[in-house]
Design a protein around this motif. Structure first.
Motif, mmCIF file in Angstrom:
data_model
loop_
_atom_site.group_PDB
_atom_site.id
_atom_site.type_symbol
_atom_site.label_atom_id
_atom_site.label_comp_id
_atom_site.label_asym_id
_atom_site.label_seq_id
_atom_site.Cartn_x
_atom_site.Cartn_y
_atom_site.Cartn_z
ATOM 1 N N MET A 6 0.823 -1.192 0.000
ATOM 2 C CA MET A 6 0.000 0.000 0.000
ATOM 3 C C MET A 6 0.866 1.255 0.000
ATOM 4 O O MET A 6 0.517 2.238 -0.624
ATOM 5 N N LEU A 7 1.973 1.206 0.698
ATOM 6 C CA LEU A 7 2.867 2.358 0.770
ATOM 7 C C LEU A 7 3.457 2.674 -0.607
ATOM 8 O O LEU A 7 3.560 3.843 -0.989
ATOM 9 N N VAL A 8 3.804 1.628 -1.353
ATOM 10 C CA VAL A 8 4.353 1.829 -2.695
ATOM 11 C C VAL A 8 3.303 2.477 -3.599
ATOM 12 O O VAL A 8 3.592 3.373 -4.384
ATOM 13 N N TYR A 9 2.067 2.023 -3.469
ATOM 14 C CA TYR A 9 0.967 2.570 -4.261
ATOM 15 C C TYR A 9 0.793 4.063 -3.983
ATOM 16 O O TYR A 9 0.615 4.856 -4.906
ATOM 17 N N ARG A 10 0.856 4.460 -2.743
ATOM 18 C CA ARG A 10 0.721 5.880 -2.388
ATOM 19 C C ARG A 10 1.875 6.706 -2.952
ATOM 20 O O ARG A 10 1.685 7.826 -3.410
ATOM 21 N N ARG A 11 3.076 6.144 -2.903
ATOM 22 C CA ARG A 11 4.234 6.860 -3.459
ATOM 23 C C ARG A 11 4.083 7.048 -4.961
ATOM 24 O O ARG A 11 4.408 8.103 -5.504
ATOM 25 N N VAL A 12 3.599 6.011 -5.631
ATOM 26 C CA VAL A 12 3.393 6.102 -7.084
ATOM 27 C C VAL A 12 2.345 7.168 -7.398
ATOM 28 O O VAL A 12 2.528 7.988 -8.300
ATOM 29 N N LEU A 13 1.254 7.171 -6.669
ATOM 30 C CA LEU A 13 0.213 8.182 -6.879
ATOM 31 C C LEU A 13 0.738 9.590 -6.636
ATOM 32 O O LEU A 13 0.440 10.525 -7.390
ATOM 33 N N LYS A 14 1.523 9.758 -5.607
ATOM 34 C CA LYS A 14 2.090 11.070 -5.283
ATOM 35 C C LYS A 14 3.006 11.544 -6.412
ATOM 36 O O LYS A 14 2.970 12.713 -6.818
ATOM 37 N N THR A 15 3.811 10.627 -6.939
ATOM 38 C CA THR A 15 4.715 10.963 -8.035
ATOM 39 C C THR A 15 3.926 11.330 -9.291
ATOM 40 O O THR A 15 4.263 12.287 -9.991
ATOM 41 N N LEU A 16 2.877 10.578 -9.579
ATOM 42 C CA LEU A 16 2.063 10.864 -10.761
ATOM 43 C C LEU A 16 1.376 12.217 -10.657
ATOM 44 O O LEU A 16 1.246 12.942 -11.649
ATOM 45 N N LYS A 17 0.931 12.589 -9.479
ATOM 46 C CA LYS A 17 0.307 13.896 -9.293
ATOM 47 C C LYS A 17 1.313 15.018 -9.538
ATOM 48 O O LYS A 17 0.979 16.048 -10.118
ATOM 49 N N LYS A 18 2.558 14.813 -9.102
ATOM 50 C CA LYS A 18 3.591 15.828 -9.337
ATOM 51 C C LYS A 18 3.864 15.963 -10.829
ATOM 52 O O LYS A 18 4.055 17.061 -11.338
ATOM 53 N N LEU A 19 3.902 14.823 -11.539
ATOM 54 C CA LEU A 19 4.153 14.867 -12.978
ATOM 55 C C LEU A 19 2.999 15.548 -13.710
ATOM 56 O O LEU A 19 3.211 16.262 -14.689
ATOM 57 N N ASP A 47 1.267 17.964 -12.678
ATOM 58 C CA ASP A 47 1.356 19.410 -12.453
ATOM 59 C C ASP A 47 2.396 20.079 -13.337
ATOM 60 O O ASP A 47 2.500 21.297 -13.361
ATOM 61 N N LEU A 48 3.183 19.305 -14.077
ATOM 62 C CA LEU A 48 4.196 19.868 -14.958
ATOM 63 C C LEU A 48 3.608 20.425 -16.252
ATOM 64 O O LEU A 48 4.261 21.155 -16.972
ATOM 65 N N TYR A 49 2.369 20.064 -16.548
ATOM 66 C CA TYR A 49 1.743 20.519 -17.785
ATOM 67 C C TYR A 49 0.913 21.767 -17.544
ATOM 68 O O TYR A 49 0.207 21.870 -16.561
ATOM 69 N N THR A 62 -3.022 21.750 -21.770
ATOM 70 C CA THR A 62 -2.729 22.057 -23.168
ATOM 71 C C THR A 62 -1.780 21.045 -23.794
ATOM 72 O O THR A 62 -1.674 20.986 -25.005
ATOM 73 N N GLY A 63 -1.085 20.271 -22.989
ATOM 74 C CA GLY A 63 -0.147 19.297 -23.525
ATOM 75 C C GLY A 63 1.280 19.817 -23.564
ATOM 76 O O GLY A 63 2.192 19.104 -23.962
ATOM 77 N N TYR A 64 1.489 21.057 -23.179
ATOM 78 C CA TYR A 64 2.820 21.644 -23.149
ATOM 79 C C TYR A 64 3.321 21.703 -21.713
ATOM 80 O O TYR A 64 2.554 21.926 -20.786
ATOM 81 N N LEU A 65 4.621 21.511 -21.543
ATOM 82 C CA LEU A 65 5.203 21.632 -20.212
ATOM 83 C C LEU A 65 5.169 23.081 -19.757
ATOM 84 O O LEU A 65 5.199 24.003 -20.577
ATOM 85 N N ILE A 66 5.110 23.282 -18.457
ATOM 86 C CA ILE A 66 5.065 24.632 -17.904
ATOM 87 C C ILE A 66 6.364 25.360 -18.229
ATOM 88 O O ILE A 66 7.447 24.808 -18.100
ATOM 89 N N ARG A 67 6.244 26.589 -18.682
ATOM 90 C CA ARG A 67 7.396 27.450 -18.974
ATOM 91 C C ARG A 67 6.960 28.895 -18.773
ATOM 92 O O ARG A 67 5.769 29.159 -18.617
ATOM 93 N N PRO A 68 7.907 29.832 -18.766
ATOM 94 C CA PRO A 68 7.525 31.231 -18.500
ATOM 95 C C PRO A 68 6.474 31.774 -19.467
ATOM 96 O O PRO A 68 5.575 32.494 -19.071
ATOM 97 N N LYS A 69 6.576 31.428 -20.753
ATOM 98 C CA LYS A 69 5.575 31.860 -21.729
ATOM 99 C C LYS A 69 4.649 30.682 -21.998
ATOM 100 O O LYS A 69 5.101 29.590 -22.298
ATOM 101 N N LYS A 70 3.366 30.922 -21.918
ATOM 102 C CA LYS A 70 2.397 29.849 -22.124
ATOM 103 C C LYS A 70 2.246 29.569 -23.619
ATOM 104 O O LYS A 70 1.660 30.355 -24.351
ATOM 105 N N GLN A 71 2.787 28.451 -24.051
ATOM 106 C CA GLN A 71 2.792 28.091 -25.464
ATOM 107 C C GLN A 71 1.385 27.864 -26.006
ATOM 108 O O GLN A 71 1.051 28.301 -27.096
ATOM 109 N N GLY A 72 0.543 27.191 -25.254
ATOM 110 C CA GLY A 72 -0.818 26.923 -25.709
ATOM 111 C C GLY A 72 -1.618 28.198 -25.921
ATOM 112 O O GLY A 72 -2.345 28.343 -26.910
#
Length: 78
Positions: free
Chosen positions: A1-14, A16-18, A27-37
């Motif tokens: 169960m602990l591994v499952y929670r770690r995986v979920l936490k990591t996926l949520k962080k990933l 947030d990169l978009y 939008t499908g673009y990674l976060i950057r200073p200028k919003k490409q989308g």
């Protein structure tokens, strides 16, 4: 169960990169200073308004327009 929670936490962080648009949709673009989308949508809206203004159909180039009109179209586009 602990591994499952770690995986979920990591996926949520990933996830947030978009970047998201104003409606919260990714939008499908990674976060950057200028919003490409947002930039691409503004460019597309501008080109659509310009095509309507000069009567150019979607998918066609303005080569059928008279020379002066075509020159004005390209000057506004660039």
């Amino acid at each position: 169960m602990l591994v499952y929670r770690r995986v979920l936490k990591t996926l949520k962080k990933l996830a947030d990169l978009y970047e998201k648009d104003e409606n919260g949709v990714k939008t499908g673009y990674l976060i950057r200073p200028k919003k490409q989308g947002l930039l691409e949508r503004k460019i597309k809206d501008f080109e659509t308004k310009l095509r309507i203004k000069y009567g150019v159909e979607d998918g066609y180039t303005p080569s059928s327009l008279p020379a002066e009109t075509r020159t004005a179209y390209y000057k506004e586009l660039n």
